[in-house]
Write a protein that holds these residues in place. Structure first.
Motif, PDB file in Angstrom:
ATOM      1  N   TRP A  72       0.832  -1.203   0.000  1.00  0.00           N
ATOM      2  CA  TRP A  72       0.000   0.000   0.000  1.00  0.00           C
ATOM      3  C   TRP A  72       0.866   1.253   0.000  1.00  0.00           C
ATOM      4  CZ3 TRP A  72      -4.685   0.708  -1.457  1.00  0.00           C
ATOM      5  CH2 TRP A  72      -5.616  -0.322  -1.367  1.00  0.00           C
ATOM      6  N   ALA A  73       1.926   1.249   0.806  1.00  0.00           N
ATOM      7  CA  ALA A  73       2.816   2.417   0.862  1.00  0.00           C
ATOM      8  C   ALA A  73       3.442   2.680  -0.507  1.00  0.00           C
ATOM      9  CB  ALA A  73       3.899   2.202   1.916  1.00  0.00           C
ATOM     10  N   ASP A  74       3.887   1.626  -1.173  1.00  0.00           N
ATOM     11  CA  ASP A  74       4.480   1.792  -2.506  1.00  0.00           C
ATOM     12  C   ASP A  74       3.462   2.350  -3.497  1.00  0.00           C
ATOM     13  OD1 ASP A  74       6.915   0.858  -1.588  1.00  0.00           O
ATOM     14  OD2 ASP A  74       6.592  -1.191  -2.311  1.00  0.00           O
ATOM     15  N   TRP A  75       2.211   1.880  -3.414  1.00  0.00           N
ATOM     16  CA  TRP A  75       1.177   2.380  -4.306  1.00  0.00           C
ATOM     17  C   TRP A  75       0.940   3.869  -4.066  1.00  0.00           C
ATOM     18  CZ3 TRP A  75      -3.633   4.664  -4.091  1.00  0.00           C
ATOM     19  CH2 TRP A  75      -4.354   4.697  -5.286  1.00  0.00           C
ATOM     20  N   PHE A  76       0.845   4.269  -2.791  1.00  0.00           N
ATOM     21  CA  PHE A  76       0.622   5.681  -2.492  1.00  0.00           C
ATOM     22  C   PHE A  76       1.825   6.537  -2.901  1.00  0.00           C
ATOM     23  CE2 PHE A  76      -2.752   4.143   0.402  1.00  0.00           C
ATOM     24  CZ  PHE A  76      -3.781   4.964  -0.033  1.00  0.00           C
ATOM     25  N   ARG A  77       3.032   6.003  -2.771  1.00  0.00           N
ATOM     26  CA  ARG A  77       4.234   6.739  -3.229  1.00  0.00           C
ATOM     27  C   ARG A  77       4.155   6.986  -4.723  1.00  0.00           C
ATOM     28  NH1 ARG A  77       9.503   3.862  -1.690  1.00  0.00           N
ATOM     29  NH2 ARG A  77      10.320   5.621  -2.810  1.00  0.00           N
ATOM     30  N   GLU A  78       3.707   5.990  -5.485  1.00  0.00           N
ATOM     31  CA  GLU A  78       3.569   6.142  -6.933  1.00  0.00           C
ATOM     32  C   GLU A  78       2.541   7.220  -7.286  1.00  0.00           C
ATOM     33  OE1 GLU A  78       2.527   2.286  -8.381  1.00  0.00           O
ATOM     34  OE2 GLU A  78       4.501   1.438  -7.912  1.00  0.00           O
ATOM     35  N   GLN A  79       1.579   7.447  -6.392  1.00  0.00           N
ATOM     36  CA  GLN A  79       0.550   8.472  -6.609  1.00  0.00           C
ATOM     37  C   GLN A  79       1.029   9.859  -6.168  1.00  0.00           C
ATOM     38  OE1 GLN A  79      -2.075   7.263  -8.350  1.00  0.00           O
ATOM     39  NE2 GLN A  79      -0.950   5.347  -8.104  1.00  0.00           N
ATOM     40  N   GLY A  80       2.245   9.944  -5.622  1.00  0.00           N
ATOM     41  CA  GLY A  80       2.813  11.231  -5.232  1.00  0.00           C
ATOM     42  C   GLY A  80       2.728  11.585  -3.758  1.00  0.00           C
ATOM     43  N   TYR A  81       2.244  10.669  -2.934  1.00  0.00           N
ATOM     44  CA  TYR A  81       2.149  10.927  -1.497  1.00  0.00           C
ATOM     45  C   TYR A  81       3.490  10.668  -0.814  1.00  0.00           C
ATOM     46  CZ  TYR A  81      -2.927  10.979  -1.977  1.00  0.00           C
ATOM     47  OH  TYR A  81      -4.214  11.285  -2.338  1.00  0.00           O
ATOM     48  N   HIS A  82       3.737  11.376   0.291  1.00  0.00           N
ATOM     49  CA  HIS A  82       4.900  11.122   1.140  1.00  0.00           C
ATOM     50  C   HIS A  82       4.424  10.227   2.276  1.00  0.00           C
ATOM     51  CE1 HIS A  82       7.443  14.091  -0.827  1.00  0.00           C
ATOM     52  NE2 HIS A  82       6.362  14.831  -0.909  1.00  0.00           N
ATOM     53  N   VAL A  83       4.995   9.028   2.371  1.00  0.00           N
ATOM     54  CA  VAL A  83       4.515   8.047   3.339  1.00  0.00           C
ATOM     55  C   VAL A  83       5.665   7.396   4.087  1.00  0.00           C
ATOM     56  CG1 VAL A  83       2.405   7.524   2.056  1.00  0.00           C
ATOM     57  CG2 VAL A  83       4.464   6.202   1.609  1.00  0.00           C
ATOM     58  N   ALA A  84       5.316   6.783   5.211  1.00  0.00           N
ATOM     59  CA  ALA A  84       6.231   5.960   5.993  1.00  0.00           C
ATOM     60  C   ALA A  84       5.421   4.779   6.514  1.00  0.00           C
ATOM     61  CB  ALA A  84       6.816   6.758   7.154  1.00  0.00           C
ATOM     62  N   LEU A  85       6.111   3.757   7.021  1.00  0.00           N
ATOM     63  CA  LEU A  85       5.450   2.629   7.661  1.00  0.00           C
ATOM     64  C   LEU A  85       5.630   2.757   9.165  1.00  0.00           C
ATOM     65  CD1 LEU A  85       6.459  -0.446   5.476  1.00  0.00           C
ATOM     66  CD2 LEU A  85       4.287   0.765   5.502  1.00  0.00           C
ATOM     67  N   GLN A  86       4.572   2.479   9.918  1.00  0.00           N
ATOM     68  CA  GLN A  86       4.639   2.537  11.373  1.00  0.00           C
ATOM     69  C   GLN A  86       4.230   1.189  11.931  1.00  0.00           C
ATOM     70  OE1 GLN A  86       1.695   4.985  13.399  1.00  0.00           O
ATOM     71  NE2 GLN A  86       3.240   5.599  14.877  1.00  0.00           N
ATOM     72  N   ASP A  87       5.008   0.674  12.906  1.00  0.00           N
ATOM     73  CA  ASP A  87       4.608  -0.566  13.568  1.00  0.00           C
ATOM     74  C   ASP A  87       3.782  -0.229  14.805  1.00  0.00           C
ATOM     75  OD1 ASP A  87       6.365   0.079  15.631  1.00  0.00           O
ATOM     76  OD2 ASP A  87       7.847  -1.418  15.072  1.00  0.00           O
ATOM     77  N   GLN A  88       3.179  -1.240  15.401  1.00  0.00           N
ATOM     78  CA  GLN A  88       2.264  -1.001  16.515  1.00  0.00           C
ATOM     79  C   GLN A  88       2.963  -0.458  17.747  1.00  0.00           C
ATOM     80  OE1 GLN A  88       0.603  -4.898  16.974  1.00  0.00           O
ATOM     81  NE2 GLN A  88       1.885  -5.375  18.720  1.00  0.00           N
ATOM     82  N   ASN A  89       4.283  -0.535  17.808  1.00  0.00           N
ATOM     83  CA  ASN A  89       5.037   0.008  18.934  1.00  0.00           C
ATOM     84  C   ASN A  89       5.414   1.469  18.712  1.00  0.00           C
ATOM     85  OD1 ASN A  89       5.009  -2.490  20.316  1.00  0.00           O
ATOM     86  ND2 ASN A  89       6.671  -3.204  19.007  1.00  0.00           N
ATOM     87  N   GLY A  90       5.045   2.022  17.563  1.00  0.00           N
ATOM     88  CA  GLY A  90       5.311   3.430  17.275  1.00  0.00           C
ATOM     89  C   GLY A  90       6.549   3.683  16.443  1.00  0.00           C
ATOM     90  N   GLY A  91       7.317   2.653  16.128  1.00  0.00           N
ATOM     91  CA  GLY A  91       8.515   2.808  15.306  1.00  0.00           C
ATOM     92  C   GLY A  91       8.156   3.125  13.871  1.00  0.00           C
ATOM     93  N   LEU A  92       8.914   4.028  13.261  1.00  0.00           N
ATOM     94  CA  LEU A  92       8.656   4.426  11.876  1.00  0.00           C
ATOM     95  C   LEU A  92       9.765   3.933  10.961  1.00  0.00           C
ATOM     96  CD1 LEU A  92       7.481   8.133  12.192  1.00  0.00           C
ATOM     97  CD2 LEU A  92       6.109   6.189  11.521  1.00  0.00           C
ATOM     98  N   GLU A  93       9.382   3.463   9.791  1.00  0.00           N
ATOM     99  CA  GLU A  93      10.326   3.129   8.732  1.00  0.00           C
ATOM    100  C   GLU A  93      10.118   4.164   7.640  1.00  0.00           C
ATOM    101  OE1 GLU A  93      10.845  -0.326   5.435  1.00  0.00           O
ATOM    102  OE2 GLU A  93      10.461  -0.983   7.485  1.00  0.00           O
ATOM    103  N   LYS A  94      11.077   5.076   7.519  1.00  0.00           N
ATOM    104  CA  LYS A  94      10.957   6.157   6.539  1.00  0.00           C
ATOM    105  C   LYS A  94      11.124   5.609   5.132  1.00  0.00           C
ATOM    106  CE  LYS A  94      14.210   8.634   8.454  1.00  0.00           C
ATOM    107  NZ  LYS A  94      15.119   9.752   8.710  1.00  0.00           N
ATOM    108  N   LEU A  95      10.286   6.077   4.233  1.00  0.00           N
ATOM    109  CA  LEU A  95      10.367   5.677   2.836  1.00  0.00           C
ATOM    110  C   LEU A  95      10.793   6.833   1.951  1.00  0.00           C
ATOM    111  CD1 LEU A  95       7.130   3.496   2.659  1.00  0.00           C
ATOM    112  CD2 LEU A  95       9.475   2.753   3.081  1.00  0.00           C
ATOM    113  N   HIS A  96      10.927   8.034   2.537  1.00  0.00           N
ATOM    114  CA  HIS A  96      11.379   9.240   1.819  1.00  0.00           C
ATOM    115  C   HIS A  96      12.493   9.884   2.621  1.00  0.00           C
ATOM    116  CE1 HIS A  96       8.219   9.662  -1.255  1.00  0.00           C
ATOM    117  NE2 HIS A  96       7.430   9.113  -0.357  1.00  0.00           N
ATOM    118  N   VAL A  97      13.513  10.341   1.958  1.00  0.00           N
ATOM    119  CA  VAL A  97      14.587  11.083   2.616  1.00  0.00           C
ATOM    120  C   VAL A  97      14.026  12.390   3.151  1.00  0.00           C
ATOM    121  CG1 VAL A  97      16.810  12.191   2.272  1.00  0.00           C
ATOM    122  CG2 VAL A  97      16.299  10.038   1.112  1.00  0.00           C
ATOM    123  N   GLY A  98      14.399  12.749   4.370  1.00  0.00           N
ATOM    124  CA  GLY A  98      13.972  14.018   4.947  1.00  0.00           C
ATOM    125  C   GLY A  98      12.724  13.965   5.795  1.00  0.00           C
ATOM    126  N   LEU A  99      12.094  12.794   5.904  1.00  0.00           N
ATOM    127  CA  LEU A  99      10.922  12.673   6.764  1.00  0.00           C
ATOM    128  C   LEU A  99      11.347  12.494   8.219  1.00  0.00           C
ATOM    129  CD1 LEU A  99       8.464  10.360   4.822  1.00  0.00           C
ATOM    130  CD2 LEU A  99       8.335  12.814   5.107  1.00  0.00           C
TER     131      LEU A  99
END
Length: 72
Positions: free
Chosen positions: A43-70
């Protein structure tokens, strides 16, 4: 028969959306929790292709950045 707790995933993932406002980056909204990281990544990859800035978050609150500078 397996108990209810045996069927609960041990880690949930969701897509987090960011919006740039001037020089600041704000967490705008989040998607629903998903039981598999691969599904959330698709889903994140699909939204990135649509031009959105996204990251993945796990249930513990950790973020995996998918864009530089987030933040995260």
């Amino acid at each position: 028969m397996a108990s209810f707790h045996d069927r609960i995933p041990s880690n949930m993932w969701r897509v987090v959306f960011y919006e740039r406002r001037g020089n600041r980056v704000h967490m705008d909204r989040t998607g629903p929790w998903l039981p598999e990281k691969t599904h959330a990544r698709q889903w994140a990859d699909w939204f990135r292709e649509q031009g959105y800035h996204v990251a993945l978050q796990d249930q513990n609150g950790g973020l995996e950045k998918l864009h530089v500078g987030l933040p995260g």
